[in-house]
Design a protein around this motif. Structure first.
Motif, PDB file in Angstrom:
ATOM      1  N   LEU A   1       0.812  -1.217   0.000  1.00  0.00           N
ATOM      2  CA  LEU A   1       0.000   0.000   0.000  1.00  0.00           C
ATOM      3  C   LEU A   1       0.846   1.267   0.000  1.00  0.00           C
ATOM      4  O   LEU A   1       0.322   2.359  -0.214  1.00  0.00           O
ATOM      5  N   ALA A   2       2.130   1.114   0.271  1.00  0.00           N
ATOM      6  CA  ALA A   2       3.013   2.278   0.292  1.00  0.00           C
ATOM      7  C   ALA A   2       3.316   2.740  -1.132  1.00  0.00           C
ATOM      8  O   ALA A   2       3.067   2.030  -2.112  1.00  0.00           O
ATOM      9  N   SER A   3       3.862   3.935  -1.251  1.00  0.00           N
ATOM     10  CA  SER A   3       4.215   4.463  -2.565  1.00  0.00           C
ATOM     11  C   SER A   3       5.354   3.636  -3.166  1.00  0.00           C
ATOM     12  O   SER A   3       6.190   3.090  -2.435  1.00  0.00           O
ATOM     13  N   PRO A   4       5.421   3.519  -4.486  1.00  0.00           N
ATOM     14  CA  PRO A   4       6.525   2.776  -5.126  1.00  0.00           C
ATOM     15  C   PRO A   4       7.896   3.300  -4.715  1.00  0.00           C
ATOM     16  O   PRO A   4       8.847   2.528  -4.569  1.00  0.00           O
ATOM     17  N   PHE A   5       8.001   4.611  -4.528  1.00  0.00           N
ATOM     18  CA  PHE A   5       9.281   5.196  -4.125  1.00  0.00           C
ATOM     19  C   PHE A   5       9.714   4.653  -2.763  1.00  0.00           C
ATOM     20  O   PHE A   5      10.871   4.267  -2.574  1.00  0.00           O
TER      21      PHE A   5
ATOM     22  N   VAL B   1       4.191  -8.311   2.716  1.00  0.00           N
ATOM     23  CA  VAL B   1       3.850  -7.822   1.384  1.00  0.00           C
ATOM     24  C   VAL B   1       3.212  -8.960   0.588  1.00  0.00           C
ATOM     25  O   VAL B   1       3.423 -10.139   0.881  1.00  0.00           O
ATOM     26  N   VAL B   2       2.402  -8.602  -0.400  1.00  0.00           N
ATOM     27  CA  VAL B   2       1.761  -9.591  -1.256  1.00  0.00           C
ATOM     28  C   VAL B   2       2.819 -10.323  -2.082  1.00  0.00           C
ATOM     29  O   VAL B   2       3.967  -9.867  -2.180  1.00  0.00           O
ATOM     30  N   PRO B   3       2.471 -11.480  -2.681  1.00  0.00           N
ATOM     31  CA  PRO B   3       3.490 -12.277  -3.395  1.00  0.00           C
ATOM     32  C   PRO B   3       4.224 -11.539  -4.507  1.00  0.00           C
ATOM     33  O   PRO B   3       5.360 -11.867  -4.811  1.00  0.00           O
ATOM     34  N   HIS B   4       3.572 -10.558  -5.130  1.00  0.00           N
ATOM     35  CA  HIS B   4       4.265  -9.855  -6.216  1.00  0.00           C
ATOM     36  C   HIS B   4       4.010  -8.357  -6.128  1.00  0.00           C
ATOM     37  O   HIS B   4       2.875  -7.915  -6.014  1.00  0.00           O
ATOM     38  N   VAL B   5       5.078  -7.572  -6.167  1.00  0.00           N
ATOM     39  CA  VAL B   5       5.003  -6.123  -6.281  1.00  0.00           C
ATOM     40  C   VAL B   5       5.996  -5.699  -7.359  1.00  0.00           C
ATOM     41  O   VAL B   5       7.128  -6.189  -7.399  1.00  0.00           O
ATOM     42  N   PRO B   6       5.594  -4.802  -8.268  1.00  0.00           N
ATOM     43  CA  PRO B   6       6.475  -4.425  -9.383  1.00  0.00           C
ATOM     44  C   PRO B   6       7.826  -3.885  -8.937  1.00  0.00           C
ATOM     45  O   PRO B   6       8.853  -4.141  -9.585  1.00  0.00           O
ATOM     46  N   THR B   7       7.866  -3.140  -7.817  1.00  0.00           N
ATOM     47  CA  THR B   7       9.127  -2.533  -7.396  1.00  0.00           C
ATOM     48  C   THR B   7      10.151  -3.568  -6.949  1.00  0.00           C
ATOM     49  O   THR B   7      11.340  -3.261  -6.846  1.00  0.00           O
ATOM     50  N   ALA B   8       9.695  -4.800  -6.687  1.00  0.00           N
ATOM     51  CA  ALA B   8      10.625  -5.842  -6.243  1.00  0.00           C
ATOM     52  C   ALA B   8      11.538  -6.309  -7.368  1.00  0.00           C
ATOM     53  O   ALA B   8      12.431  -7.129  -7.133  1.00  0.00           O
ATOM     54  N   GLU B   9      11.333  -5.800  -8.579  1.00  0.00           N
ATOM     55  CA  GLU B   9      12.229  -6.150  -9.684  1.00  0.00           C
ATOM     56  C   GLU B   9      13.677  -5.791  -9.372  1.00  0.00           C
ATOM     57  O   GLU B   9      14.602  -6.410  -9.896  1.00  0.00           O
TER      58      GLU B   9
ATOM     59  N   ASP C   1      11.637 -20.663  -3.422  1.00  0.00           N
ATOM     60  CA  ASP C   1      11.437 -19.409  -2.703  1.00  0.00           C
ATOM     61  C   ASP C   1      10.427 -18.534  -3.431  1.00  0.00           C
ATOM     62  O   ASP C   1      10.227 -18.646  -4.638  1.00  0.00           O
ATOM     63  N   ALA C   2       9.801 -17.650  -2.673  1.00  0.00           N
ATOM     64  CA  ALA C   2       8.760 -16.791  -3.229  1.00  0.00           C
ATOM     65  C   ALA C   2       9.324 -15.912  -4.349  1.00  0.00           C
ATOM     66  O   ALA C   2      10.455 -15.440  -4.283  1.00  0.00           O
ATOM     67  N   ALA C   3       8.500 -15.707  -5.402  1.00  0.00           N
ATOM     68  CA  ALA C   3       8.887 -14.838  -6.507  1.00  0.00           C
ATOM     69  C   ALA C   3       8.161 -13.509  -6.359  1.00  0.00           C
ATOM     70  O   ALA C   3       6.946 -13.444  -6.436  1.00  0.00           O
ATOM     71  N   LEU C   4       8.902 -12.440  -6.115  1.00  0.00           N
ATOM     72  CA  LEU C   4       8.281 -11.138  -5.891  1.00  0.00           C
ATOM     73  C   LEU C   4       8.204 -10.303  -7.165  1.00  0.00           C
ATOM     74  O   LEU C   4       7.662  -9.218  -7.147  1.00  0.00           O
ATOM     75  N   SER C   5       8.742 -10.789  -8.261  1.00  0.00           N
ATOM     76  CA  SER C   5       8.779 -10.000  -9.485  1.00  0.00           C
ATOM     77  C   SER C   5       8.154 -10.777 -10.636  1.00  0.00           C
ATOM     78  O   SER C   5       8.062 -12.002 -10.604  1.00  0.00           O
ATOM     79  N   LEU C   6       7.732 -10.029 -11.672  1.00  0.00           N
ATOM     80  CA  LEU C   6       7.135 -10.671 -12.844  1.00  0.00           C
ATOM     81  C   LEU C   6       8.108 -11.636 -13.496  1.00  0.00           C
ATOM     82  O   LEU C   6       7.735 -12.738 -13.893  1.00  0.00           O
ATOM     83  N   SER C   7       9.352 -11.227 -13.630  1.00  0.00           N
ATOM     84  CA  SER C   7      10.331 -12.096 -14.276  1.00  0.00           C
ATOM     85  C   SER C   7      10.551 -13.370 -13.470  1.00  0.00           C
ATOM     86  O   SER C   7      10.903 -14.411 -14.024  1.00  0.00           O
ATOM     87  N   GLY C   8      10.326 -13.310 -12.156  1.00  0.00           N
ATOM     88  CA  GLY C   8      10.520 -14.479 -11.324  1.00  0.00           C
ATOM     89  C   GLY C   8       9.401 -15.493 -11.406  1.00  0.00           C
ATOM     90  O   GLY C   8       9.501 -16.587 -10.841  1.00  0.00           O
ATOM     91  N   LEU C   9       8.310 -15.158 -12.126  1.00  0.00           N
ATOM     92  CA  LEU C   9       7.178 -16.081 -12.245  1.00  0.00           C
ATOM     93  C   LEU C   9       7.419 -17.142 -13.319  1.00  0.00           C
ATOM     94  O   LEU C   9       6.814 -18.217 -13.266  1.00  0.00           O
TER      95      LEU C   9
END
Length: 465
Positions: free
Chosen positions: A74-78, A101-109, A396-404
């Motif tokens: 819910l926090a800002s991407p920054f 945090v949820v399983p995937h957030v874009p900033t986790a890239e 391990d959990a994948a937090l990024s799109l590329s990790g899916l």
């Protein structure tokens, strides 16, 4: 006294700093300016460490301190990016960051980039889902003891209240082996009746057993090796096909007109599995069922349990339908939303399970393969975050799109009662094959003819499905 006042003042200062940080989340531009102008992140951690020094000096106790960021999505991407970068901190020996945090957030890239905090070295993922059904059963059993006391059920065994699920998803053993349930496959047992029933109405299942020299009225006489490798393996699929298929017209299965299936979705084990071990989902289902138990003081009927699980499943589908996708970008392979994403997957699974030819393997998981459209990953990400899709491997959990990519997933068991799917995982198929244009168009044709149900029309509300 003065030292204590100073400690309290310092702690209040830290609290004020954290609250100020929270208030700035709604204005990331302002946060960026303050960050650059005052070194906000550095001063926050430095101030925190200074307060900790004061407390430890006064108490003569040195500890490692934990800083929790709850619902970080819910926090800002920054701010998300800044916190992810702090996972590799020079003060890590004194501070422990815990990020919820949820399983995937874009900033986790950024965690996939070079010279950024690395998994296992700088941070460790703790998934809040399970890949083994027995884990959910153990957790729900512990939670049940608390729930039962709150409603006056004391130490009552949940099996006494709900009965045991026939298709519980736990490994079954032959009745010949010591320490197991001996009557599971005896003549006139429920399992034996299902084998005999499907044997009589499914010619391909009849051929499957004949080739292997198995008679449906003599299952209990089979050697343990055959029971384990064949009978026990196909038993859940036999139950599923027997419950849904009324007969065959040529090579086309004729489906039963029933709208609920108590044999599939009732009993203590089914309740635990459908809840996914999620405390909120579990309590919601159990509280409703216990109100019925309190009124009658006897075991909650299978039909009542099945209807409650179906209602919980439909409520969850409504939540999935409203799930935000974010910024999908290109045309999403003709898929119009997260709900349709899971329903297309469910339809393909169901078609294979109920096709004319009986096949022992149940394909109920899918792999996000390299051929799957990039646009589909946005729907997969949204469904992961809302809990409609669950990771099905032990990695391990994948937090990024590329990790899916290359990972295995399954639909949430909470969707199973309304989508009429087995409470199992099974082998995997490629996601790209599931979302071929043929599959999506076939789904759409069926969907356009259906207009029933309390939520978005779906083929699963069609009594002929």
């Amino acid at each position: 006294m003065r030292a204590l006042q100073f400690i309290v003042s310092a702690l209040f200062g830290v609290r004020f700093g954290i609250e100020s940080l929270h208030s700035l989340l709604i204005d990331p531009i302002c946060l960026k300016r303050r960050w650059r102008r005052r070194g906000f992140a550095l001063s926050f951690e430095a101030t925190l460490l200074e307060a900790i020094d004061i407390v430890e000096s006064a108490t003569h106790v040195g500890r490692r301190w934990g800083i929790l960021f709850d619902e970080l999505e819910l926090a800002s991407p920054f701010l998300q990016t800044a916190i992810f970068r702090r996972l590799r901190s020079a003060s890590s020996e004194r501070l422990l960051y815990k990020l919820a945090v949820v399983p995937h957030v874009p900033t986790a890239e950024i965690l996939n980039q070079v010279n950024t905090p690395g998994i296992s070295n700088d941070w460790t993922p703790i998934p809040l889902w399970y890949t083994d059904q027995s884990e959910a059963l153990r957790f729900c059993r512990d939670l049940w003891s608390q729930v039962a006391k709150s409603v006056g059920a004391g130490e009552l065994d949940p099996i006494t209240v709900f009965g045991s699920s026939h298709d519980e998803g736990i490994s079954e053993r032959s009745g010949h082996l010591p320490g197991t349930k001996p009557g599971k496959y005896l003549l006139k047992s429920q399992r034996q009746k299902e084998f005999a029933s499907l044997y009589n109405k499914d010619p391909t299942f009849r051929d499957y057993l004949k080739v292997r020299g198995i008679a449906p009225d003599a299952l209990h006489r089979l050697p343990p090796k055959v029971m384990d490798s064949t009978v026990r393996k196909i038993a859940p699929l036999v139950t599923y096909r027997d419950q849904l298929i009324e007969g065959f017209v040529g090579n086309t299965p004729k489906m039963r007109a029933a709208r609920i299936f108590p044999r599939l979705y009732s009993g203590w084990e089914a309740i635990c599995i459908v809840s996914e071990g999620n405390p909120r989902w579990f309590r919601s289902i159990i509280d409703s069922l216990l109100s019925d138990w309190n009124r009658h003081g006897r075991m909650v009927s299978r039909n009542v349990q099945c209807r409650e699980l179906d209602r919980a499943s439909r409520r969850f589908r409504a939540l999935v339908a409203a799930c935000p996708v974010g910024e999908p970008g290109p045309i999403l392979n003709d898929v119009q939303g997260p709900l349709e994403f899971v329903e297309v997957i469910a339809r393909v699974h169901k078609e294979k399970l109920l096709e004319y030819q009986f096949k022992a393997d149940m394909l109920l998981t899918f792999e996000c393969d390299a051929e799957a459209d990039d646009a589909l990953l946005h729907f997969l990400s949204a469904c992961l975050n809302v809990g409609a899709v669950i990771s099905a491997d032990d990695e391990d959990a994948a937090l990024s799109l590329s990790g899916l990519r290359g990972r295995l997933f399954r639909l949430s068991y909470l969707l199973a009662p309304s989508l009429v799917l087995p409470l199992r995982s099974g082998k995997a198929r490629a996601m790209s094959s599931i979302f071929s244009k043929t599959s999506v168009q076939r789904f759409r044709r069926t969907l356009s003819a259906v207009s029933k149900g309390p939520i978005q029309p779906s083929l699963w509300d069609d009594e002929n499905t």
